[in-house]
Enzyme design. Sequence first.
Site, short mmCIF file in Angstrom:
data_model
loop_
_atom_site.label_atom_id
_atom_site.label_comp_id
_atom_site.label_asym_id
_atom_site.label_seq_id
_atom_site.Cartn_x
_atom_site.Cartn_y
_atom_site.Cartn_z
N TYR A 112 -2.42 5.32 -0.94
CA TYR A 112 -2.57 4.14 -1.80
C TYR A 112 -3.90 4.13 -2.56
O TYR A 112 -3.93 3.92 -3.77
CB TYR A 112 -2.46 2.90 -0.94
CG TYR A 112 -2.52 1.57 -1.65
CD1 TYR A 112 -1.45 1.13 -2.43
CD2 TYR A 112 -3.62 0.73 -1.51
CE1 TYR A 112 -1.50 -0.10 -3.06
CE2 TYR A 112 -3.67 -0.51 -2.14
CZ TYR A 112 -2.60 -0.92 -2.91
OH TYR A 112 -2.64 -2.14 -3.54
N SER A 146 -6.92 -2.63 -6.90
CA SER A 146 -7.17 -3.17 -5.55
C SER A 146 -8.58 -2.80 -5.13
O SER A 146 -9.14 -1.80 -5.60
CB SER A 146 -6.16 -2.56 -4.57
OG SER A 146 -6.53 -2.82 -3.23
#
Length: 260
Positions: free
Chosen positions: A160, A147
Amino acid sequence: MSLNPRISHWQGRRAWLVGASSGIGRATASALHARGAQVVVSARGEAALQSFVDQHPGARALPLDTARREDVQIAAAEVLTQGPLDLVLYCAGHYHEMRATAFDLDEVLRHQQINTLGALHVLGAVLPAMVDAAHHGRAGHLSLVSSVAGFRGLPKSLAYGPTKAALINLAEVLYLDLHDLGMGVSVINPGFVATALTAGNDFPMPALISPEAAAQAIVHGWERGEFDIHFPKRFTRVMKLLRLLPYRLYFPAVRRFTGL
């Protein structure tokens, strides 16, 4: 210049997608199936996997929990009994926003188990067979979904972001080690994609795209031999520029951009 071998066709190629019950993984599995690939999908959600198989004749479903090493090894052994793998995509993911002022160790470890440890479990289960196949002239491709949150530290990304940064580094090392064998390695860095993971975000998501659009970008990236597959470009290029800033400029820029 292509960093990986280009994939000119998908007909008959064997692809195992781990984390394919919904979102980007499911859409990518569907795109590969439409191109003639032999698709195996895995995730924890057995009903969702069966739904995929029902809609995509010839596909196979192997439910598993990537946090459980033995489950992954059993599933990989079953997949490999059918022959070498041409593509393995790890797209299992977990996301829950978190700031240091509300630190939750259990939630942080859950991110680590699914996003990072799960990827290592899959690599441990398939990499020896894929290296052996490469030595015998059938070099496959390994791909990890990371990501843009892994580029640099971002607010609300305490749990995350570090897991995605680890996957970027892991893909880079895999590329350096496996390229001379003819194997492909890629890291996928999406911006905002409309999935169950992002549905709970309470902030505007610039350049939000559909899972289907993400899947097309991923498949085209593999076909072009890209290592760093990122999209949508109008957003990810900005994030890449931020990555280059020194901290004295980066931290104020992120605060202005996010309002946090």
